[in-house]
Enzyme design. Structure first.
Site, PDB file in Angstrom:
ATOM      1  N   CYS A  11       0.826  -1.206   0.000  1.00 57.67           N
ATOM      2  CA  CYS A  11       0.000   0.000   0.000  1.00 57.67           C
ATOM      3  C   CYS A  11       0.866   1.264   0.000  1.00 57.67           C
ATOM      4  O   CYS A  11       1.560   1.506  -0.975  1.00 57.67           O
ATOM      5  CB  CYS A  11      -1.006  -0.060   1.149  1.00 57.67           C
ATOM      6  SG  CYS A  11      -2.425   0.985   0.830  1.00 57.67           S
ATOM      7  N   HIS A  24      -3.431  -4.870   1.602  1.00 55.30           N
ATOM      8  CA  HIS A  24      -2.782  -5.116   2.902  1.00 55.30           C
ATOM      9  C   HIS A  24      -2.761  -6.622   3.203  1.00 55.30           C
ATOM     10  O   HIS A  24      -3.713  -7.140   3.778  1.00 55.30           O
ATOM     11  CB  HIS A  24      -3.564  -4.410   4.018  1.00 55.30           C
ATOM     12  CG  HIS A  24      -3.372  -2.937   4.045  1.00 55.30           C
ATOM     13  ND1 HIS A  24      -2.496  -2.311   4.906  1.00 55.30           N
ATOM     14  CD2 HIS A  24      -3.929  -1.957   3.309  1.00 55.30           C
ATOM     15  CE1 HIS A  24      -2.522  -1.019   4.699  1.00 55.30           C
ATOM     16  NE2 HIS A  24      -3.393  -0.768   3.736  1.00 55.30           N
ATOM     17  N   GLU A  34      -1.267  -8.187   5.425  1.00 53.66           N
ATOM     18  CA  GLU A  34      -1.009  -8.494   6.848  1.00 53.66           C
ATOM     19  C   GLU A  34      -2.302  -8.587   7.659  1.00 53.66           C
ATOM     20  O   GLU A  34      -2.263  -8.913   8.835  1.00 53.66           O
ATOM     21  CB  GLU A  34      -0.077  -7.430   7.456  1.00 53.66           C
ATOM     22  CG  GLU A  34      -0.722  -6.080   7.801  1.00 53.66           C
ATOM     23  CD  GLU A  34      -0.982  -5.185   6.583  1.00 53.66           C
ATOM     24  OE1 GLU A  34      -0.836  -5.637   5.435  1.00 53.66           O
ATOM     25  OE2 GLU A  34      -1.366  -4.016   6.815  1.00 53.66           O
TER      26      GLU A  34
HETATM   27  N1  GLN Z   1      -3.702   6.537   1.117  1.00 58.19           N
HETATM   28  C1  GLN Z   1      -2.384   6.252   1.594  1.00 58.19           C
HETATM   29  C2  GLN Z   1      -1.328   7.044   0.826  1.00 58.19           C
HETATM   30  O1  GLN Z   1      -1.607   7.472  -0.242  1.00 58.19           O
HETATM   31  C3  GLN Z   1      -2.086   4.766   1.528  1.00 58.19           C
HETATM   32  C4  GLN Z   1      -3.107   4.010   2.338  1.00 58.19           C
HETATM   33  C5  GLN Z   1      -2.611   2.788   2.997  1.00 58.19           C
HETATM   34  O2  GLN Z   1      -1.392   2.548   3.146  1.00 58.19           O
HETATM   35  N2  GLN Z   1      -3.549   2.017   3.501  1.00 58.19           N
HETATM   36  O3  GLN Z   1      -0.256   7.238   1.300  1.00 58.19           O
END
Ligand code: GLN
Length: 192
Positions: A86, A176, A178
């Protein structure tokens, strides 16, 4: 054998990633010693690295300010594995279309922050992932959209869009991995 696993611990699900790494290691008969990364000097001691989610602006700022960013670059140049999830993938990408994120150019993809979120803030989906026999239940939270893939392999797609990629020793996911008890993505990234 004990592997030393570094988890970038600026924010994000550090303990969940640690648990998944330990689970994946155990399934290969190995122990994992988890090191939390907030300053320089730890990455060079690690066999593998995890870059969790959070806010990519905050994470990239800290990695550069603390001198951790070049250490991660050296880790990858040495062929050692990284799992970037992410916001971690946003930071690891080549371009995040956002001046506030100084990317590390470790995964040859361009990403658009929060692009799934415009449609739906968070969602879950079963994904078929290259290298896994059964679908992986993926949780997406304000996930980045992988807009363009350069010299990297797409490992999974959702709705026709790449959501997991591999670039050499680095695996990046826009979801994610995890957040469930399933450590197969950590296994794929670190022990395959
Ligand atoms: N929206 C976050 C970003 O752009 C990422 C979101 C996340 O890691 N769950 O940094």
């Amino acid at each position: 054998m004990t592997v030393t696993a570094g988890v970038v611990a600026v924010q994000g699900d550090v303990s969940e990633h640690a648990a998944a790494i330990e689970r994946a290691a155990r399934s290969h008969g190995e122990d994992a010693e988890i090191r939390e990364i907030r300053e320089s000097g730890i990455v060079p001691e690690c066999d593998l690295l995890c870059m969790p989610g959070g806010e990519s602006t905050t994470i990239s700022r800290l990695l550069h300010r603390e001198g951790i960013a070049p250490e991660i670059g050296e880790h990858v140049a040495a062929g050692k594995p990284v799992l970037a999830t992410c916001a971690g993938l946003i930071v690891a990408s080549t371009d995040a279309h956002d001046d506030r994120v100084e990317t590390l150019n470790l995964v040859d993809v361009t990403v658009e922050r929060n692009a799934f979120g415009r449609q739906k803030d968070s969602f879950e989906a079963p994904l078929s992932v290259t290298g896994l026999d059964e679908p992986f239940h993926a949780v997406f939270i304000r996930a980045p959209l992988i807009e363009a893939v350069g010299d990297a392999e797409v490992l999974a797609e959702w709705d026709g869009r790449p959501v997991a990629v591999r670039d050499g020793p680095v695996v990046g996911t826009s979801f994610h991995p995890e957040l469930t008890d399933d450590a197969r993505i950590h296994d794929l990234a670190f022990f395959d």
